[in-house]
Design a protein around this motif. Structure first.
Motif, PDB file in Angstrom:
ATOM      1  N   GLY A   8       1.129  15.077  67.852  1.00 55.06           N
ATOM      2  CA  GLY A   8      -0.239  14.681  67.250  1.00 55.06           C
ATOM      3  C   GLY A   8      -0.564  14.167  66.086  1.00 55.06           C
ATOM      4  N   SER A   9       0.576  13.843  65.252  1.00 58.34           N
ATOM      5  CA  SER A   9       0.534  13.331  64.015  1.00 58.34           C
ATOM      6  C   SER A   9      -0.191  11.577  63.893  1.00 58.34           C
ATOM      7  CB  SER A   9       1.604  13.257  63.207  1.00 58.34           C
ATOM      8  OG  SER A   9       2.085  14.636  62.986  1.00 58.34           O
ATOM      9  N   GLU A  10      -0.791  11.413  62.932  1.00 60.41           N
ATOM     10  CA  GLU A  10      -1.152  10.078  62.582  1.00 60.41           C
ATOM     11  C   GLU A  10      -0.401   9.471  61.639  1.00 60.41           C
ATOM     12  OE1 GLU A  10      -5.271   7.769  60.928  1.00 60.41           O
ATOM     13  OE2 GLU A  10      -5.068   9.964  60.860  1.00 60.41           O
ATOM     14  N   TYR A  11       0.341  10.250  60.577  1.00 65.09           N
ATOM     15  CA  TYR A  11       1.250   9.511  59.660  1.00 65.09           C
ATOM     16  C   TYR A  11       2.654  10.022  59.574  1.00 65.09           C
ATOM     17  CZ  TYR A  11      -3.398   8.456  57.489  1.00 65.09           C
ATOM     18  OH  TYR A  11      -4.414   7.780  57.479  1.00 65.09           O
ATOM     19  N   PHE A  36      -0.493   5.718  51.222  1.00 62.36           N
ATOM     20  CA  PHE A  36       0.109   6.376  50.230  1.00 62.36           C
ATOM     21  C   PHE A  36      -0.398   7.639  50.233  1.00 62.36           C
ATOM     22  CE2 PHE A  36       1.324   1.990  49.335  1.00 62.36           C
ATOM     23  CZ  PHE A  36       2.185   2.299  48.706  1.00 62.36           C
ATOM     24  N   GLU A  37       0.666   8.722  50.172  1.00 63.13           N
ATOM     25  CA  GLU A  37       0.194  10.200  50.093  1.00 63.13           C
ATOM     26  C   GLU A  37       0.348  10.340  48.363  1.00 63.13           C
ATOM     27  OE1 GLU A  37       1.299  13.776  52.308  1.00 63.13           O
ATOM     28  OE2 GLU A  37       2.861  13.172  51.492  1.00 63.13           O
ATOM     29  N   MET A  38      -0.695  10.292  47.689  1.00 63.64           N
ATOM     30  CA  MET A  38      -0.284  10.603  46.119  1.00 63.64           C
ATOM     31  C   MET A  38      -0.099  12.006  45.921  1.00 63.64           C
ATOM     32  SD  MET A  38      -3.002   9.857  42.976  1.00 63.64           S
ATOM     33  CE  MET A  38      -3.017   8.371  43.053  1.00 63.64           C
ATOM     34  N   ASP A  39       0.853  12.225  45.449  1.00 59.70           N
ATOM     35  CA  ASP A  39       1.259  13.554  44.828  1.00 59.70           C
ATOM     36  C   ASP A  39       0.635  13.782  43.233  1.00 59.70           C
ATOM     37  OD1 ASP A  39       2.637  15.857  43.379  1.00 59.70           O
ATOM     38  OD2 ASP A  39       3.972  15.904  45.007  1.00 59.70           O
ATOM     39  N   ILE A  40      -0.344  14.335  43.384  1.00 60.96           N
ATOM     40  CA  ILE A  40      -1.222  14.258  42.091  1.00 60.96           C
ATOM     41  C   ILE A  40      -0.395  14.632  40.751  1.00 60.96           C
ATOM     42  CG2 ILE A  40      -3.385  14.938  40.639  1.00 60.96           C
ATOM     43  CD1 ILE A  40      -4.859  14.511  43.522  1.00 60.96           C
ATOM     44  N   TYR A  41       0.244  15.866  41.192  1.00 64.71           N
ATOM     45  CA  TYR A  41       0.927  16.419  40.156  1.00 64.71           C
ATOM     46  C   TYR A  41       2.137  15.372  39.401  1.00 64.71           C
ATOM     47  CZ  TYR A  41       4.891  19.119  38.015  1.00 64.71           C
ATOM     48  OH  TYR A  41       6.073  19.721  37.250  1.00 64.71           O
ATOM     49  N   TRP A  42       2.932  14.811  40.266  1.00 61.91           N
ATOM     50  CA  TRP A  42       3.648  13.689  39.904  1.00 61.91           C
ATOM     51  C   TRP A  42       3.311  12.638  38.992  1.00 61.91           C
ATOM     52  CZ3 TRP A  42       8.547  15.049  38.379  1.00 61.91           C
ATOM     53  CH2 TRP A  42       9.091  16.287  39.614  1.00 61.91           C
ATOM     54  N   PHE A  57      -5.151   5.749  49.776  1.00 62.23           N
ATOM     55  CA  PHE A  57      -4.587   7.008  49.498  1.00 62.23           C
ATOM     56  C   PHE A  57      -5.445   8.119  50.256  1.00 62.23           C
ATOM     57  CE2 PHE A  57      -4.373   4.561  45.709  1.00 62.23           C
ATOM     58  CZ  PHE A  57      -3.281   4.786  45.226  1.00 62.23           C
ATOM     59  N   PRO A  58      -5.003   8.123  51.618  1.00 63.50           N
ATOM     60  CA  PRO A  58      -5.714   9.027  52.368  1.00 63.50           C
ATOM     61  C   PRO A  58      -5.244  10.507  52.265  1.00 63.50           C
ATOM     62  CG  PRO A  58      -4.165   7.623  53.595  1.00 63.50           C
ATOM     63  CD  PRO A  58      -4.289   7.158  52.279  1.00 63.50           C
ATOM     64  N   ALA A 101     -10.768   6.680  46.868  1.00 67.19           N
ATOM     65  CA  ALA A 101      -9.321   7.022  47.359  1.00 67.19           C
ATOM     66  C   ALA A 101      -9.067   6.674  48.702  1.00 67.19           C
ATOM     67  CB  ALA A 101      -8.801   8.174  46.686  1.00 67.19           C
ATOM     68  N   GLY A 102     -10.064   7.130  49.577  1.00 70.71           N
ATOM     69  CA  GLY A 102     -10.177   7.139  50.830  1.00 70.71           C
ATOM     70  C   GLY A 102      -9.623   8.416  51.223  1.00 70.71           C
ATOM     71  N   LEU A 103      -9.896   9.472  50.797  1.00 75.76           N
ATOM     72  CA  LEU A 103      -9.133  10.574  51.227  1.00 75.76           C
ATOM     73  C   LEU A 103      -9.727  11.257  52.264  1.00 75.76           C
ATOM     74  CD1 LEU A 103      -7.498  13.313  50.246  1.00 75.76           C
ATOM     75  CD2 LEU A 103      -9.411  14.280  49.197  1.00 75.76           C
ATOM     76  N   LYS A 104      -8.457  11.660  53.371  1.00 78.35           N
ATOM     77  CA  LYS A 104      -8.751  12.308  54.456  1.00 78.35           C
ATOM     78  C   LYS A 104      -8.194  13.812  54.659  1.00 78.35           C
ATOM     79  CE  LYS A 104      -9.148   8.043  57.312  1.00 78.35           C
ATOM     80  NZ  LYS A 104      -8.564   7.103  58.516  1.00 78.35           N
ATOM     81  N   HIS A 105      -6.892  13.727  53.902  1.00 75.35           N
ATOM     82  CA  HIS A 105      -6.340  15.099  54.183  1.00 75.35           C
ATOM     83  C   HIS A 105      -5.792  15.585  52.805  1.00 75.35           C
ATOM     84  CE1 HIS A 105      -6.294  14.531  58.311  1.00 75.35           C
ATOM     85  NE2 HIS A 105      -5.816  13.219  58.110  1.00 75.35           N
ATOM     86  N   LEU A 106      -6.230  16.765  52.456  1.00 72.45           N
ATOM     87  CA  LEU A 106      -5.917  17.448  51.066  1.00 72.45           C
ATOM     88  C   LEU A 106      -4.903  18.619  51.197  1.00 72.45           C
ATOM     89  CD1 LEU A 106      -8.618  18.405  48.306  1.00 72.45           C
ATOM     90  CD2 LEU A 106      -6.614  19.907  48.936  1.00 72.45           C
TER      91      LEU A 106
END
Length: 289
Positions: free
Chosen positions: A123-126, A196-202, A221-222, A257-262
């Protein structure tokens, strides 16, 4: 958190802007907490069912997978069995990390198609590219070739309702002529097909500003990887809310960012892993969402 007055003012601006801005302006930001299961890579192989249960007990509603292979599947469970396990624990898996190095390097679609089938079954989207081998980086031409392969992967995945996304570390921000590998990927990939999945730490550790990237590449950046930077040693993670990164400020730009998943990811622990992931989830739910 923002004051009520500031919140109402921002909400009014967003509502007004949504009349003239693209769809990212009115996208609902993430409202639940996810966990990248790589955080529990030492525990999962021995007790996948027990670990998934503990993730749910820690307050998570979503997980992000890693490590799937045709041989080993999801820690010994078929996609159908793993989906049933997630369902039993009230979890979903909107995304997963799948290595695409072979497809990017050779164009061979066998592994990619198997990954798409598995992601679809749970059931994944990405499908998220978690890392690039050294040979797929290099100069500007190589980064452009990699970007083109991401476009091709996205076209193949689309027929199964799957999108392609890219997860960063810090090497993408090394100079490549007058630009960087990350900028090349952002500019050379189809904005609708490749996210893009932004890794904020990096991003922060590399010396870059997440908000500037949100502004320059709106809606790309969802997904965010949320892990905090230790105050004393910036080379290690700490529980969200305990380090140097102002996630409250960043979340105020979630619509941009278009954020959907944290998604929480913890690469190292200074306490019991389950206590750690619960602490991060509790902070996010109380202070950010």
């Amino acid at each position: 958190m923002n004051s009520r007055r500031t919140f109402l003012k921002q909400a009014g601006l967003v509502a007004a802007g949504a009349l003239i801005l693209p769809s990212y302006a009115c996208a609902a930001p993430a409202k639940v907490v996810g966990l990248q299961l790589y955080s529990l890579r030492e525990q999962l192989p021995a007790d996948v069912r027990g670990v998934i249960g503990k993730v749910a007990q820690a307050g998570y509603k979503e997980v992000e997978t890693y490590g799937y292979s045709v041989k080993d599947k999801f820690w010994g469970l078929t996609p159908k069995e793993f989906k049933a396990l997630l369902d039993e624990n009230g979890l979903s898996a909107p995304s997963g990390h799948y290595g695409l190095d072979n497809f990017i390097a050779t164009g061979n679609q066998e592994d990619l198609k198997a990954d798409i089938e598995a992601a679809s079954a749970i059931g994944s989207e990405y499908i998220v590219v978690p890392y690039l081998g050294d040979a797929l980086r290099g100069g500007e031409d190589q980064w452009k070739k990699t970007a083109q392969k991401l476009n091709e992967a996205a076209a193949i995945a689309k027929s199964n309702g799957i999108k392609i996304a890219y997860h960063n570390h810090d090497f993408e921000f090394a100079p490549v002529g007058n630009t960087t590998g990350y900028e090349i990927l952002l500019k050379e990939t189809d904005p609708e097909a490749v996210k893009f999945e932004m890794d904020i730490y990096w991003v922060v550790r590399s010396g870059n500003d997440p908000v500037k990237l949100f502004t320059d590449h709106k809606g790309r950046f969802p997904m965010w990887h949320v892990k905090d930077m230790d105050k004393a040693d910036h080379t290690i993670n700490t529980e969200v809310g305990s380090g140097t990164i102002d996630f409250k400020k960043l979340y105020s730009h979630a619509n941009l960012a278009g954020l959907k998943h944290l998604i929480v990811e913890q690469e190292n622990f200074s306490m019991d892993p389950y206590a750690s992931i619960k602490q991060s989830a509790d902070y996010i739910k109380k202070e950010i969402l």
